[in-house]
Scaffold this motif. Sequence first.
Motif, PDB file in Angstrom:
ATOM      1  N   UNK A  59      18.183 129.477  65.508  1.00 61.18           N
ATOM      2  CA  UNK A  59      18.362 130.409  66.587  1.00 61.18           C
ATOM      3  C   UNK A  59      16.987 130.660  67.211  1.00 61.18           C
ATOM      4  N   UNK A  60      16.924 130.582  68.553  1.00 62.04           N
ATOM      5  CA  UNK A  60      15.677 130.786  69.283  1.00 62.04           C
ATOM      6  C   UNK A  60      15.768 132.020  70.174  1.00 62.04           C
ATOM      7  N   UNK A  61      14.608 132.601  70.450  1.00 59.10           N
ATOM      8  CA  UNK A  61      14.501 133.729  71.358  1.00 59.10           C
ATOM      9  C   UNK A  61      13.264 133.510  72.223  1.00 59.10           C
ATOM     10  N   UNK A  62      13.452 133.512  73.551  1.00 56.73           N
ATOM     11  CA  UNK A  62      12.307 133.385  74.451  1.00 56.73           C
ATOM     12  C   UNK A  62      11.737 134.764  74.750  1.00 56.73           C
ATOM     13  N   UNK A  63      10.415 134.809  74.943  1.00 63.27           N
ATOM     14  CA  UNK A  63       9.746 136.056  75.295  1.00 63.27           C
ATOM     15  C   UNK A  63       8.805 135.796  76.459  1.00 63.27           C
ATOM     16  N   UNK A  64       8.430 136.846  77.106  1.00 59.57           N
ATOM     17  CA  UNK A  64       7.420 136.754  78.161  1.00 59.57           C
ATOM     18  C   UNK A  64       6.099 137.250  77.588  1.00 59.57           C
ATOM     19  N   UNK A  75      12.093 118.230  69.424  1.00 59.71           N
ATOM     20  CA  UNK A  75      13.075 117.394  68.716  1.00 59.71           C
ATOM     21  C   UNK A  75      12.964 117.594  67.208  1.00 59.71           C
ATOM     22  N   UNK A  76      12.154 118.608  66.815  1.00 54.57           N
ATOM     23  CA  UNK A  76      11.956 118.858  65.388  1.00 54.57           C
ATOM     24  C   UNK A  76      12.176 120.329  65.034  1.00 54.57           C
ATOM     25  N   UNK A  77      13.153 120.922  65.683  1.00 56.98           N
ATOM     26  CA  UNK A  77      13.522 122.301  65.351  1.00 56.98           C
ATOM     27  C   UNK A  77      12.497 123.348  65.726  1.00 56.98           C
ATOM     28  N   UNK A  78      11.664 123.073  66.722  1.00 57.34           N
ATOM     29  CA  UNK A  78      10.667 124.043  67.166  1.00 57.34           C
ATOM     30  C   UNK A  78       9.340 123.963  66.442  1.00 57.34           C
ATOM     31  N   UNK A  79       9.167 122.988  65.558  1.00 48.53           N
ATOM     32  CA  UNK A  79       7.888 122.836  64.863  1.00 48.53           C
ATOM     33  C   UNK A  79       6.779 122.495  65.850  1.00 48.53           C
ATOM     34  N   UNK A  80       7.120 121.768  66.919  1.00 49.34           N
ATOM     35  CA  UNK A  80       6.183 121.476  68.005  1.00 49.34           C
ATOM     36  C   UNK A  80       6.990 121.241  69.284  1.00 49.34           C
ATOM     37  N   UNK A  81       6.315 121.405  70.417  1.00 45.01           N
ATOM     38  CA  UNK A  81       6.945 121.272  71.733  1.00 45.01           C
ATOM     39  C   UNK A  81       6.154 120.292  72.572  1.00 45.01           C
ATOM     40  N   UNK A  87      23.907 120.395  71.920  1.00 44.39           N
ATOM     41  CA  UNK A  87      25.101 120.462  71.079  1.00 44.39           C
ATOM     42  C   UNK A  87      25.185 119.302  70.085  1.00 44.39           C
ATOM     43  N   UNK A  88      24.423 118.246  70.339  1.00 42.72           N
ATOM     44  CA  UNK A  88      24.446 117.087  69.448  1.00 42.72           C
ATOM     45  C   UNK A  88      23.442 117.145  68.318  1.00 42.72           C
ATOM     46  N   UNK A  89      22.436 118.031  68.444  1.00 43.95           N
ATOM     47  CA  UNK A  89      21.400 118.133  67.424  1.00 43.95           C
ATOM     48  C   UNK A  89      20.741 119.497  67.489  1.00 43.95           C
ATOM     49  N   UNK A  90      20.860 120.268  66.436  1.00 44.17           N
ATOM     50  CA  UNK A  90      20.253 121.600  66.392  1.00 44.17           C
ATOM     51  C   UNK A  90      18.731 121.539  66.412  1.00 44.17           C
ATOM     52  N   UNK A  91      18.143 120.372  66.143  1.00 41.92           N
ATOM     53  CA  UNK A  91      16.693 120.215  66.169  1.00 41.92           C
ATOM     54  C   UNK A  91      16.146 119.991  67.572  1.00 41.92           C
ATOM     55  N   UNK A  92      17.017 119.718  68.536  1.00 47.50           N
ATOM     56  CA  UNK A  92      16.597 119.430  69.904  1.00 47.50           C
ATOM     57  C   UNK A  92      16.896 120.623  70.803  1.00 47.50           C
ATOM     58  N   UNK A  93      15.855 121.123  71.474  1.00 48.55           N
ATOM     59  CA  UNK A  93      16.010 122.267  72.374  1.00 48.55           C
ATOM     60  C   UNK A  93      15.081 122.106  73.565  1.00 48.55           C
ATOM     61  N   UNK A  94      15.416 122.779  74.650  1.00 50.83           N
ATOM     62  CA  UNK A  94      14.606 122.800  75.863  1.00 50.83           C
ATOM     63  C   UNK A  94      14.340 124.249  76.233  1.00 50.83           C
ATOM     64  N   UNK A  95      13.161 124.508  76.810  1.00 53.64           N
ATOM     65  CA  UNK A  95      12.830 125.845  77.298  1.00 53.64           C
ATOM     66  C   UNK A  95      12.065 125.728  78.604  1.00 53.64           C
ATOM     67  N   UNK A  96      12.109 126.791  79.398  1.00 58.35           N
ATOM     68  CA  UNK A  96      11.385 126.834  80.659  1.00 58.35           C
ATOM     69  C   UNK A  96      10.397 127.989  80.659  1.00 58.35           C
ATOM     70  N   UNK A 140      25.858 119.487  79.795  1.00 55.76           N
ATOM     71  CA  UNK A 140      27.219 119.142  80.190  1.00 55.76           C
ATOM     72  C   UNK A 140      28.078 119.036  78.942  1.00 55.76           C
ATOM     73  N   UNK A 141      29.388 119.246  79.074  1.00 52.54           N
ATOM     74  CA  UNK A 141      30.272 119.036  77.913  1.00 52.54           C
ATOM     75  C   UNK A 141      30.035 117.650  77.313  1.00 52.54           C
ATOM     76  N   UNK A 142      29.955 117.589  76.040  1.00 51.20           N
ATOM     77  CA  UNK A 142      29.654 116.345  75.353  1.00 51.20           C
ATOM     78  C   UNK A 142      28.184 116.241  74.984  1.00 51.20           C
ATOM     79  N   UNK A 143      27.355 117.063  75.637  1.00 53.94           N
ATOM     80  CA  UNK A 143      25.944 117.149  75.272  1.00 53.94           C
ATOM     81  C   UNK A 143      25.065 116.004  75.691  1.00 53.94           C
ATOM     82  N   UNK A 144      25.532 115.142  76.600  1.00 54.02           N
ATOM     83  CA  UNK A 144      24.739 113.975  76.946  1.00 54.02           C
ATOM     84  C   UNK A 144      23.721 114.219  78.061  1.00 54.02           C
TER      85      UNK A 144
END
Length: 91
Positions: free
Chosen positions: A1-6, A59-65, A39-48, A80-84
């Motif tokens: 679970x991630x939480x963005x902050x300012x 791609x490593x669960x937030x260990x590095x970006x 949705x295909x991998x809990x280790x992969x996330x994007x942030x802005x 998109x649905x399907x996570x692609x």
Amino acid sequence: MYLTTRGDGMLKSEDGGTSWFPANRDLTNLNLQEVTVSPGSADTAFTTAVVFGGLFHTTNGGASWSSVDEIWGVTALGFLPGGSRLLVGDA
């Protein structure tokens, strides 16, 4: 679970939100707006980033970006649905 902050960057919880720890390694901007997890991998996330822009991913669960793009004005992320495919937009 991630939480963005300012200002404090990305926080991560591995116990359902009871405790949080910084997950900011290699983030060059700590003023974050959105986060979405693949949705295909809990280790992969994007942030802005809000101030000075930027799209980052892990791609490593937030260990590095890594920086994906120096895009400005992104206020919405999702898959998109399907996570692609990642959707990037503004409000």
